[in-house]
Enzyme design. Structure first.
Site, PDB file in Angstrom:
ATOM      1  N   TYR A 114     -85.287 -13.850  13.683  1.00 37.14           N
ATOM      2  CA  TYR A 114     -85.990 -12.582  13.868  1.00 37.14           C
ATOM      3  C   TYR A 114     -85.034 -11.465  14.280  1.00 37.14           C
ATOM      4  CZ  TYR A 114     -90.893 -14.157  13.681  1.00 37.14           C
ATOM      5  OH  TYR A 114     -92.122 -14.609  13.295  1.00 37.14           O
ATOM      6  N   LYS A 143     -84.619 -28.433  13.050  1.00 38.39           N
ATOM      7  CA  LYS A 143     -84.296 -28.894  11.693  1.00 38.39           C
ATOM      8  C   LYS A 143     -82.834 -29.342  11.738  1.00 38.39           C
ATOM      9  CE  LYS A 143     -85.302 -29.459   7.318  1.00 38.39           C
ATOM     10  NZ  LYS A 143     -86.227 -30.518   6.866  1.00 38.39           N
ATOM     11  N   ASP A 166     -90.557 -30.130   9.730  1.00 34.80           N
ATOM     12  CA  ASP A 166     -91.464 -30.489   8.627  1.00 34.80           C
ATOM     13  C   ASP A 166     -92.389 -31.625   9.061  1.00 34.80           C
ATOM     14  OD1 ASP A 166     -89.153 -32.034   8.719  1.00 34.80           O
ATOM     15  OD2 ASP A 166     -88.886 -32.157   6.551  1.00 34.80           O
ATOM     16  N   ASP A 218     -93.513 -19.471  15.573  1.00 30.95           N
ATOM     17  CA  ASP A 218     -94.468 -18.557  14.936  1.00 30.95           C
ATOM     18  C   ASP A 218     -95.364 -19.343  13.981  1.00 30.95           C
ATOM     19  OD1 ASP A 218     -95.627 -16.103  14.043  1.00 30.95           O
ATOM     20  OD2 ASP A 218     -94.368 -16.226  12.252  1.00 30.95           O
ATOM     21  N   ASP A 249     -99.577 -20.822  14.591  1.00 34.45           N
ATOM     22  CA  ASP A 249    -100.732 -20.516  13.739  1.00 34.45           C
ATOM     23  C   ASP A 249    -101.406 -21.807  13.288  1.00 34.45           C
ATOM     24  OD1 ASP A 249    -100.183 -17.786  13.875  1.00 34.45           O
ATOM     25  OD2 ASP A 249    -100.619 -17.465  11.752  1.00 34.45           O
TER      26      ASP A 249
HETATM   27  C1  IPM Z   1     -96.920 -13.367  16.205  1.00 35.16           C
HETATM   28  C2  IPM Z   1     -96.891 -12.490  14.991  1.00 35.16           C
HETATM   29  C3  IPM Z   1     -95.609 -11.677  15.004  1.00 35.16           C
HETATM   30  C4  IPM Z   1     -94.441 -12.638  15.017  1.00 35.16           C
HETATM   31  C5  IPM Z   1     -95.479 -10.665  13.854  1.00 35.16           C
HETATM   32  C6  IPM Z   1     -96.679  -9.757  13.739  1.00 35.16           C
HETATM   33  C7  IPM Z   1     -94.208  -9.871  13.942  1.00 35.16           C
HETATM   34  O1  IPM Z   1     -97.023 -13.251  13.832  1.00 35.16           O
HETATM   35  O2  IPM Z   1     -96.869 -12.830  17.334  1.00 35.16           O
HETATM   36  O3  IPM Z   1     -96.997 -14.588  16.029  1.00 35.16           O
HETATM   37  O4  IPM Z   1     -94.030 -13.133  13.954  1.00 35.16           O
HETATM   38  O5  IPM Z   1     -93.924 -12.915  16.088  1.00 35.16           O
HETATM   39 MG    MG Z   2     -97.439 -15.278  14.177  1.00 32.76          MG
END
Ligand code: IPM
Ligand code: MG
Length: 356
Positions: A142, A191, A223, A247, A251
């Site tokens: 990032y 990884k 993975d 990240d 999710d």
């Molecule tokens: C999160 C989001 C952010 C990230 C984006 C919006 C930049 O997906 O906070 O998980 O990737 O960190």
């Molecule tokens: Mg995110």
């Protein structure tokens, strides 16, 4: 206590969900005798529209001068075509970096009341799960060197993953400390079969393990981790991983809890201040329609009370109120399966009533 909280409402559903969390904090203030003073600052698309910049200087200064920061969400289609360094998301990375918030805590647990929302087979989640993802937040790909250049096949773009030992040590320390007050199991996700940064990560965390003899550290390739999260989520206690892997996996973890609308997060650094935000985005498709689930932001406010201000009873009061409304069958649209759903305001009203 009198506490100054910077509000970064942002875009899309951001203002609605932050307003909900403010109502809940005010109620906590009344109930427990604290005074919360809220100061809004611009961030993301809203800041671009007003100032031309996604992260104005006053916002950074305001956050650094506050006792803590509550953020909604940033971004939306209106700003999607702007260049990378002018996009609303850049503000999120900018504020994390300016506040040196290198530790991102993302808890994902299965609420018994929501177990039918979990897309996994009942036998897989029979034991439930309670996972804490500790994501590195100010380093890795990032923030690495990036750009465009002439490559073997003509124009190419590149981003680089880079981790220093210091960055690895401080995030792993946060994971060890978190594990000490949980089930004392850390799974470090990397990884290392391919990446040099992962090999340094692995080496570093195992060197540190002797400082935490009670904690078991296991390595898992990313993975495989993506697969294990849906195969057997109850095997995880604390996960520690890089910015990008964290990240993606957070999710995935949110989805198996039933809805991304439920997951809070705390971003912490060297100071107690921190920044608290839901892990979901700005959901422009439902913005301004009183449809968003405010729970992730309300639970983020609870995390603020716990981590920034050490107000454990107050944090628990919010978490219990959320449990109570879910147990009572109250749902926002994301978790209602087409049945009657409460709006953002009504769900917040219900949580306030449960707090009374
Ligand atoms: C999160 C989001 C952010 C990230 C984006 C919006 C930049 O997906 O906070 O998980 O990737 O960190
Ligand atoms: Mg995110």
């Amino acid at each position: 206590m009198k506490l100054n909280i910077a509000l970064l409402k942002g875009d899309g559903i951001g203002p609605e969900i932050v307003d909900s969390a403010v109502r809940v904090l005010n109620k906590i203030g009344e109930k427990f005798g604290h005074e919360f003073v809220f100061t809004p600052y611009l961030i993301g698309g809203a800041a671009i529209d007003a100032t031309g910049e996604p992260l104005p200087k006053e916002t950074v200064e305001g956050c650094l001068a506050s006792d803590s920061v509550l953020l909604g969400a940033v971004g939306g289609p209106k700003w999607d075509t702007l260049p990378g360094n002018k996009r609303p998301e850049k503000a999120l990375l900018g504020i994390r970096s300016a506040m040196e918030l290198y530790t991102n805590l993302r808890p994902a647990r299965l609420y018994p009341a929501l177990k039918d929302d979990c897309p996994l087979r009942p036998d897989i989640v029979e034991k439930g799960f309670d996972i804490l993802i500790v994501r590195e937040l100010t380093g890795g790909i990032y923030f690495g060197d990036r750009g465009y250049r002439d490559g073997k096949y003509g124009e190419e773009a590149y981003d680089t993953e880079c981790y220093s030992r210091l960055e690895i040590e401080r995030i792993c320390r946060a994971a060890f400390e978190a594990a000490m007050v949980r089930n004392k199991r850390v799974i470090s996700i990397d990884k290392a079969n391919v990446l040099e940064t992962s090999r340094l990560w692995r080496k570093t965390i195992h060197e540190m393990a002797s400082e935490y003899p009670e904690v078991t550290v296991t390595d898992m390739l990313v993975d495989n981790a993506a697969m294990q999260l849906v195969r057997n989520p109850s095997q995880f206690d604390v996960i520690v991983t890089t910015n990008m892997f964290g990240d993606i996996l957070s999710d995935e973890a949110s989805q198996i809890t039933g809805s991304i609308g439920m997951l809070p997060s705390a971003s912490l650094g060297a100071t107690k201040r921190g920044l608290y935000e839901p892990i979901h985005g700005s959901a422009p498709d439902i913005a301004g329609q009183n449809k968003a689930n405010p729970i992730a932001t309300i639970l983020s406010a609870a995390m603020m009370l716990r981590y920034a201000f050490a107000l454990e009873a107050e944090a628990l009061a919010i978490e219990n109120a959320v449990d109570k409304v879910l147990e009572a069958g109250l749902r926002t649209a994301d978790i209602a399966h087409g049945a009657d759903a409460l709006g953002t305001v009504e769900m917040t009203d219900a949580i306030l009533a449960a707090l009374a």
